[in-house]
Scaffold this motif. Structure first.
Motif, PDB file in Angstrom:
ATOM      1  N   TYR A 103       0.995  -1.120   0.011  1.00  0.00           N
ATOM      2  CA  TYR A 103       0.119   0.165   0.116  1.00  0.00           C
ATOM      3  C   TYR A 103       0.872   1.193   0.191  1.00  0.00           C
ATOM      4  O   TYR A 103       2.021   1.385   0.748  1.00  0.00           O
ATOM      5  CB  TYR A 103      -0.839  -0.149   1.136  1.00  0.00           C
ATOM      6  CG  TYR A 103      -1.851   1.154   1.424  1.00  0.00           C
ATOM      7  CD1 TYR A 103      -3.152   0.742   1.018  1.00  0.00           C
ATOM      8  CD2 TYR A 103      -1.814   2.219   1.880  1.00  0.00           C
ATOM      9  CE1 TYR A 103      -4.047   1.882   1.200  1.00  0.00           C
ATOM     10  CE2 TYR A 103      -2.541   3.222   2.001  1.00  0.00           C
ATOM     11  CZ  TYR A 103      -3.865   2.943   1.592  1.00  0.00           C
ATOM     12  OH  TYR A 103      -4.808   4.253   1.847  1.00  0.00           O
ATOM     13  N   SER A 104       0.349   2.341  -0.764  1.00  0.00           N
ATOM     14  CA  SER A 104       1.230   3.473  -0.602  1.00  0.00           C
ATOM     15  C   SER A 104       0.270   4.881  -1.088  1.00  0.00           C
ATOM     16  O   SER A 104      -0.992   4.414  -1.585  1.00  0.00           O
ATOM     17  CB  SER A 104       2.147   3.660  -1.467  1.00  0.00           C
ATOM     18  OG  SER A 104       1.904   3.807  -2.929  1.00  0.00           O
ATOM     19  N   PHE A 105       0.608   5.915  -0.820  1.00  0.00           N
ATOM     20  CA  PHE A 105      -0.257   6.892  -1.352  1.00  0.00           C
ATOM     21  C   PHE A 105      -0.417   7.003  -2.821  1.00  0.00           C
ATOM     22  O   PHE A 105      -1.351   7.560  -2.975  1.00  0.00           O
ATOM     23  CB  PHE A 105       0.491   8.587  -0.729  1.00  0.00           C
ATOM     24  CG  PHE A 105       1.653   8.860  -1.486  1.00  0.00           C
ATOM     25  CD1 PHE A 105       1.688   9.547  -2.812  1.00  0.00           C
ATOM     26  CD2 PHE A 105       2.924   8.293  -1.191  1.00  0.00           C
ATOM     27  CE1 PHE A 105       2.841  10.055  -3.344  1.00  0.00           C
ATOM     28  CE2 PHE A 105       4.084   8.678  -1.838  1.00  0.00           C
ATOM     29  CZ  PHE A 105       4.008   9.397  -2.894  1.00  0.00           C
ATOM     30  N   LEU A 106       0.329   6.231  -3.580  1.00  0.00           N
ATOM     31  CA  LEU A 106      -0.172   6.280  -4.863  1.00  0.00           C
ATOM     32  C   LEU A 106      -0.916   5.028  -5.451  1.00  0.00           C
ATOM     33  O   LEU A 106      -1.579   5.102  -6.296  1.00  0.00           O
ATOM     34  CB  LEU A 106       1.249   6.035  -5.691  1.00  0.00           C
ATOM     35  CG  LEU A 106       2.263   7.291  -5.594  1.00  0.00           C
ATOM     36  CD1 LEU A 106       3.826   7.119  -6.517  1.00  0.00           C
ATOM     37  CD2 LEU A 106       1.771   8.432  -6.372  1.00  0.00           C
ATOM     38  N   ASP A 107      -0.820   3.982  -4.261  1.00  0.00           N
ATOM     39  CA  ASP A 107      -1.615   2.790  -4.706  1.00  0.00           C
ATOM     40  C   ASP A 107      -2.328   2.553  -3.439  1.00  0.00           C
ATOM     41  O   ASP A 107      -2.087   1.548  -2.672  1.00  0.00           O
ATOM     42  CB  ASP A 107      -0.502   1.618  -4.960  1.00  0.00           C
ATOM     43  CG  ASP A 107      -1.444   0.362  -5.398  1.00  0.00           C
ATOM     44  OD1 ASP A 107      -2.828   0.557  -5.657  1.00  0.00           O
ATOM     45  OD2 ASP A 107      -0.678  -0.560  -5.437  1.00  0.00           O
ATOM     46  N   THR A 108      -3.469   2.929  -3.099  1.00  0.00           N
ATOM     47  CA  THR A 108      -4.518   2.990  -2.209  1.00  0.00           C
ATOM     48  C   THR A 108      -5.512   1.916  -2.357  1.00  0.00           C
ATOM     49  O   THR A 108      -5.630   1.234  -3.261  1.00  0.00           O
ATOM     50  CB  THR A 108      -5.214   4.220  -1.737  1.00  0.00           C
ATOM     51  OG1 THR A 108      -6.171   4.531  -2.632  1.00  0.00           O
ATOM     52  CG2 THR A 108      -4.068   5.499  -2.013  1.00  0.00           C
ATOM     53  N   CYS A 109      -6.556   1.846  -1.414  1.00  0.00           N
ATOM     54  CA  CYS A 109      -7.616   0.886  -1.708  1.00  0.00           C
ATOM     55  C   CYS A 109      -8.183   1.039  -2.493  1.00  0.00           C
ATOM     56  O   CYS A 109      -9.155   0.003  -3.102  1.00  0.00           O
ATOM     57  CB  CYS A 109      -8.298   0.781  -0.087  1.00  0.00           C
ATOM     58  SG  CYS A 109      -8.673   2.388   0.663  1.00  0.00           S
ATOM     59  N   ASN A 110      -8.855   2.336  -2.571  1.00  0.00           N
ATOM     60  CA  ASN A 110      -9.648   2.769  -3.690  1.00  0.00           C
ATOM     61  C   ASN A 110      -8.899   2.623  -4.933  1.00  0.00           C
ATOM     62  O   ASN A 110      -9.699   2.373  -6.113  1.00  0.00           O
ATOM     63  CB  ASN A 110      -9.910   4.305  -3.398  1.00  0.00           C
ATOM     64  CG  ASN A 110     -10.777   4.317  -2.076  1.00  0.00           C
ATOM     65  OD1 ASN A 110     -11.568   3.778  -1.862  1.00  0.00           O
ATOM     66  ND2 ASN A 110     -10.286   4.947  -1.150  1.00  0.00           N
ATOM     67  N   THR A 111      -7.596   2.867  -5.181  1.00  0.00           N
ATOM     68  CA  THR A 111      -6.958   2.681  -6.413  1.00  0.00           C
ATOM     69  C   THR A 111      -7.183   1.249  -6.715  1.00  0.00           C
ATOM     70  O   THR A 111      -7.371   0.993  -7.934  1.00  0.00           O
ATOM     71  CB  THR A 111      -5.457   2.938  -6.392  1.00  0.00           C
ATOM     72  OG1 THR A 111      -5.308   4.450  -5.723  1.00  0.00           O
ATOM     73  CG2 THR A 111      -4.672   2.953  -7.665  1.00  0.00           C
ATOM     74  N   TRP A 112      -7.012   0.420  -5.968  1.00  0.00           N
ATOM     75  CA  TRP A 112      -6.980  -1.050  -6.162  1.00  0.00           C
ATOM     76  C   TRP A 112      -8.804  -1.314  -6.625  1.00  0.00           C
ATOM     77  O   TRP A 112      -8.925  -2.136  -7.645  1.00  0.00           O
ATOM     78  CB  TRP A 112      -7.159  -2.110  -4.818  1.00  0.00           C
ATOM     79  CG  TRP A 112      -7.172  -3.389  -5.214  1.00  0.00           C
ATOM     80  CD1 TRP A 112      -6.314  -4.264  -5.613  1.00  0.00           C
ATOM     81  CD2 TRP A 112      -8.414  -3.977  -4.993  1.00  0.00           C
ATOM     82  NE1 TRP A 112      -6.803  -5.556  -5.849  1.00  0.00           N
ATOM     83  CE2 TRP A 112      -8.138  -5.430  -5.331  1.00  0.00           C
ATOM     84  CE3 TRP A 112      -9.333  -3.879  -4.343  1.00  0.00           C
ATOM     85  CZ2 TRP A 112      -9.099  -6.467  -5.275  1.00  0.00           C
ATOM     86  CZ3 TRP A 112     -10.267  -4.790  -4.266  1.00  0.00           C
ATOM     87  CH2 TRP A 112     -10.205  -6.039  -4.538  1.00  0.00           C
ATOM     88  N   ALA A 113      -9.720  -1.008  -6.044  1.00  0.00           N
ATOM     89  CA  ALA A 113     -11.050  -1.142  -6.512  1.00  0.00           C
ATOM     90  C   ALA A 113     -11.272  -0.460  -7.750  1.00  0.00           C
ATOM     91  O   ALA A 113     -12.134  -1.199  -8.605  1.00  0.00           O
ATOM     92  CB  ALA A 113     -12.028  -0.534  -5.325  1.00  0.00           C
ATOM     93  N   ASN A 114     -10.537   0.676  -7.963  1.00  0.00           N
ATOM     94  CA  ASN A 114     -10.655   1.256  -9.460  1.00  0.00           C
ATOM     95  C   ASN A 114     -10.091   0.500 -10.520  1.00  0.00           C
ATOM     96  O   ASN A 114     -10.860   0.376 -11.485  1.00  0.00           O
ATOM     97  CB  ASN A 114     -10.034   2.543  -9.279  1.00  0.00           C
ATOM     98  CG  ASN A 114     -10.445   3.505 -10.430  1.00  0.00           C
ATOM     99  OD1 ASN A 114     -11.435   3.897 -10.729  1.00  0.00           O
ATOM    100  ND2 ASN A 114      -9.410   3.884 -11.315  1.00  0.00           N
ATOM    101  N   ASN A 115      -9.290  -0.040 -10.084  1.00  0.00           N
ATOM    102  CA  ASN A 115      -8.367  -0.900 -11.097  1.00  0.00           C
ATOM    103  C   ASN A 115      -9.045  -2.518 -11.261  1.00  0.00           C
ATOM    104  O   ASN A 115      -9.155  -3.050 -12.389  1.00  0.00           O
ATOM    105  CB  ASN A 115      -7.095  -1.497 -10.593  1.00  0.00           C
ATOM    106  CG  ASN A 115      -6.096  -0.269 -10.705  1.00  0.00           C
ATOM    107  OD1 ASN A 115      -6.312   0.679 -11.603  1.00  0.00           O
ATOM    108  ND2 ASN A 115      -4.755  -0.188  -9.893  1.00  0.00           N
TER     109      ASN A 115
END
Length: 227
Positions: free
Chosen positions: A191-203
């Motif tokens: 996890y990072s500020f570039l790859d968040t929980c919502n980034t994952w859901a979006n992907n």
């Protein structure tokens, strides 16, 4: 080194940090408005999935079982506190392990947890929650997808779970669950500020050929495309 030079270096460092924060905030606000269009694979839209947010974190919610996949075989009902078997849907999200297990509310957030999460310094986890029903609202949107798109979604989500030598998902023994219907599992990635929980859901939505933001660190960036 004189005190003046040290002070100048500190000011420059502070300026760089503030600049990064400002750029991140701007990109986090603007990039989500750029929509990645849904892809029509020609298949009949017959599998219901949902995007569900608790106000911060977005989960992908799917049928517990259909003829394409049985999530309860890899995410057993017995791993929840309730151990009930009459659930119809399962929500899955990916995120920072420290946030999930050590930060039940924002009031419990520690500076060390936030820093580790932001800069790739801690492990990640999958959070799974079972539901009997799903109700469409501002925080829960239903999406109908094709069988092929659902298979692509399954593949994407399954790949994020860490597995033992037998291919089983690895349960995280903890009492830090949110309710009697959820459990945590080890996950892959940092996890990072570039790859968040919502980034994952979006992907995940992209993997299923659905509308999504170009990039988003927030749940808002996802839901603006499903109003």
């Amino acid at each position: 080194m004189s005190a003046k030079i040290i002070f100048i270096y500190l000011l420059k460092t502070l300026g760089i940090i503030l600049g990064i924060i400002v750029v991140y905030a701007l990109l986090g606000y603007l990039l989500p408005f750029i929509e990645v269009s849904a892809k029509d694979d020609g298949g009949k839209k017959q599998v219901p999935i949902y995007i569900y947010t608790n106000g911060v974190h977005t989960d992908i919610v799917m049928p517990v079982k259909n003829d394409l996949h049985d999530w309860s075989s890899s995410i057993p009902f017995a791993n929840t506190t309730s151990k009930k078997t009459d659930y119809n849907y399962v929500g899955i999200g990916w995120g920072d392990k420290g946030f999930y297990l050590d930060t039940p509310t924002w009031a419990d957030l520690k500076f060390s947890t936030a820093v580790k999460a932001a800069f790739w310094m801690s492990e990640s986890a999958m959070h799974t929650s079972f539901y009997k029903t799903m109700t469409e609202a501002s925080d829960c949107k239903k999406i109908m997808i094709s069988r092929k798109q659902y298979q692509d979604l399954i593949k994407f989500i399954d790949a994020k779970f860490d597995k033992d030598q037998k291919g089983n998902y690895i349960l995280i023994p903890t009492k830090a669950v949110y309710s009697d219907n959820d459990a945590f599992y080890d996950a892959r990635g940092r996890y990072s500020f570039l790859d968040t929980c919502n980034t994952w859901a979006n992907n995940a939505l992209k993997a299923a050929g659905q509308k999504a933001a170009l990039w988003t660190p927030t749940d808002y960036g996802i839901f603006i495309h499903y109003k």
